[in-house]
Design a protein around this motif. Structure first.
Motif, mmCIF file in Angstrom:
data_model
loop_
_atom_site.group_PDB
_atom_site.id
_atom_site.type_symbol
_atom_site.label_atom_id
_atom_site.label_comp_id
_atom_site.label_asym_id
_atom_site.label_seq_id
_atom_site.Cartn_x
_atom_site.Cartn_y
_atom_site.Cartn_z
ATOM 1 N N GLU A 37 -103.711 -9.141 -15.730
ATOM 2 C CA GLU A 37 -103.709 -7.947 -16.709
ATOM 3 C C GLU A 37 -104.929 -7.307 -17.031
ATOM 4 O O GLU A 37 -105.035 -6.347 -17.187
ATOM 5 N N CYS A 38 -106.037 -7.938 -16.728
ATOM 6 C CA CYS A 38 -107.427 -7.598 -16.709
ATOM 7 C C CYS A 38 -107.735 -6.538 -15.716
ATOM 8 O O CYS A 38 -108.778 -5.569 -15.802
ATOM 9 N N SER A 39 -107.014 -6.421 -14.561
ATOM 10 C CA SER A 39 -107.265 -5.750 -13.458
ATOM 11 C C SER A 39 -106.292 -4.230 -13.521
ATOM 12 O O SER A 39 -106.586 -3.738 -12.761
ATOM 13 N N VAL A 72 -112.333 -6.002 -19.764
ATOM 14 C CA VAL A 72 -112.254 -7.476 -19.145
ATOM 15 C C VAL A 72 -112.927 -7.370 -17.853
ATOM 16 O O VAL A 72 -112.200 -7.132 -16.837
ATOM 17 N N ASP A 73 -114.107 -8.132 -17.268
ATOM 18 C CA ASP A 73 -114.642 -7.895 -15.961
ATOM 19 C C ASP A 73 -113.909 -9.244 -15.210
ATOM 20 O O ASP A 73 -113.533 -8.886 -14.149
ATOM 21 N N LEU A 74 -113.757 -10.285 -15.590
ATOM 22 C CA LEU A 74 -113.242 -11.427 -15.137
ATOM 23 C C LEU A 74 -112.511 -12.264 -16.048
ATOM 24 O O LEU A 74 -113.127 -12.541 -17.199
ATOM 25 N N VAL A 75 -111.316 -12.862 -15.471
ATOM 26 C CA VAL A 75 -110.679 -13.925 -16.436
ATOM 27 C C VAL A 75 -110.933 -15.256 -15.625
ATOM 28 O O VAL A 75 -110.633 -15.391 -14.559
ATOM 29 N N ILE A 76 -111.191 -16.406 -16.208
ATOM 30 C CA ILE A 76 -111.130 -17.826 -15.887
ATOM 31 C C ILE A 76 -110.228 -18.794 -16.606
ATOM 32 O O ILE A 76 -110.217 -18.039 -17.639
#
Length: 464
Positions: free
Chosen positions: A244-246, A258-262
């Protein structure tokens, strides 16, 4: 458009047991029994349930395997991960986050989904459902994040926007039923399997993306930081949040929201990597104002939670009266479909909660036929909502899994019941956000920052 695959099956480790195929809600796992399986990335909704259930792994000293260190590197994991390397896994981003945290020039903000605070402690040996929002905030501060914000705050914003959107649709009778759009795996499935019905989805971004947009606009103004200088990380129970964030449309003022999701598991590995004693951390608060939330925001992590939060606010916006009961048991439950009729003033609101993506196609068929009787439908891809997400702590036994899900849900509801404010529209910082920055729900600013359009993915996309 192209994107990197997120869910993988290691052919060297896969035994072909097909347990992953049994839990895949969209039949995206392909292969013969006893042979390595593959994933149809076009069909896959990146929910990660295959990652959760996979038990196939090999001893580290098997000569035919690449070394453990090489596999960890390929998977984007830190060298300190001690669990077995299972065949099904999701791409990790924790190495990238660790590198950013070491850069003093970046202004680093983080948000945590509602389900993280009821599951993270399991990675440190504490009982299922241990509630640790304060320790989680303290750990993130010690990891050198500059601002510790909360997806729960953005969940309250989502209710303001989505609740207003629902009221408008019900009053006009247009584009009903309205589906929730919080779950990216559900959204991807709708885009792939039923693109002709996308106008039935709420136009709201998910709480994670709303939070990301607000951190780089409203939050940037409060801190006097240029949006381009903010690096925004989200900690999620969900592997599909990485997808989703991409998405190309998830940007604000030319910056990714949002740059990255962990995942929960990735955050735990980073805390361990940095030698932080999680169990003995003090209780610390989230940063204001983008970390203050109502009880309604906290229940987004369980199936039925979005529906319950929306009804709490929708009831009062329509009737201008206090809702008689804040605990709406009729939308609470487990995997499957639940339906109810809610009397809101003169309106009899018909609602449905779909817990588990495998149940949604029957509902979509009725919508397509024009015979669906509901006004509002919540859909969560994972069987019991985000507490059972693909990025949560991995549990190998079915009995363990059920106990964990129940304990996590109970902790979420307990957290809600202990909040002084339990309705999104009564959160003082939400009121201030709209007064000082957004204006009104569904207004020009909120439409620009907090709403989106969906993509027809029925044609197979290229993988990069």
């Amino acid at each position: 458009m192209s994107y990197d695959p997120i869910i993988h099956i290691d052919e060297q480790l896969c035994t072909g047991c097909r347990r992953c195929a049994a839990v895949c809600p969209v039949d995206a796992i392909i292969g013969e029994p006893g042979h390595p399986q593959t994933i149809d990335a076009h069909r896959c909704v990146v929910c990660g349930q295959c990652v959760q259930i996979c038990t196939a792994y090999a001893a580290d000293n098997e000569s035919t395997l690449a070394s453990r260190a090489v596999k960890l590197q390929e998977r984007g994991q830190l060298p300190n991960v001690h669990e077995p390397l299972f065949a099904a896994y999701s791409s990790g981003d924790i190495q990238k986050v660790k590198a950013v945290l070491a850069d003093p020039k970046r202004f680093k903000v983080v948000q945590c989904a509602p389900a993280i605070r009821v599951s993270l402690a399991e990675e440190f040996g504490l009982p299922f459902g241990t509630l640790t929002p304060g320790k989680m905030a303290a750990a993130l501060r010690r990891l050198k994040f500059d601002r510790i914000y909360d997806t729960n705050f953005a969940a309250d914003v989502t209710i303001m926007e989505e609740g207003s959107e629902l009221i408008g649709r019900v009053m006009s009778g247009e584009r009903l039923p309205m589906f929730t759009s919080c779950c990216p795996a559900w959204v991807k499935h709708a885009e792939t399997a039923a693109p002709e019905l996308l106008n039935h989805l709420s136009s709201c971004k998910s709480p994670m993306q709303m939070g990301g947009a607000l951190f780089k606009t409203y939050g940037a103004e409060l801190d006097g930081i240029a949006p381009a200088d903010i690096f925004s990380v989200a900690v999620m129970p969900c592997t599909c949040k990485k997808f989703e964030c991409s998405r190309e449309e998830m940007n604000v003022e030319g910056c990714r929201e949002v740059d990255l999701v962990i995942t929960t598991r990735e955050l735990a590995s980073l805390i361990k990597d940095q030698g932080i004693d999680f169990i003995h951390l003090p209780e610390e608060p989230f940063d204001s104002p983008l970390g203050k939330y109502s009880g309604a925001g906290s229940i987004f992590g369980v199936t039925g939670g979005v529906m319950e939060a929306a009804i709490r606010t929708g009831y009062e916006l329509i009737t201008h009266e206090q809702i008689p009961n804040l605990q709406l048991d009729f939308v609470r439950g487990e995997e499957g479909i639940r339906t109810a009729e809610v009397q809101i003033g003169d309106l009899e609101l018909k609602v449905a909660v779909v817990a588990g993506l495998k149940y949604v196609d029957a509902v979509l068929a009725k919508v397509g036929e024009g015979t669906c009787p509901y006004h509002f439908i919540e859909v969560m891809a994972c069987p019991e909502g985000c507490v059972s997400g693909g990025g949560q702590p991995k549990l190998l036994l079915e009995t363990q899994r059920k106990c964990a899900y129940q304990a996590r849900k109970s902790a979420v509801y307990r957290h809600d019941s202990h909040q002084k404010v339990r309705k999104s529209h009564e959160n003082p910082d939400i009121i201030k956000l709209y007064k000082d920055f957004l204006g009104e729900p569904l207004g020009d600013t909120s439409h620009h920052l907090l709403h989106t359009k969906f993509v027809d993915r029925s044609v197979k996309e290229e993988m990069s």
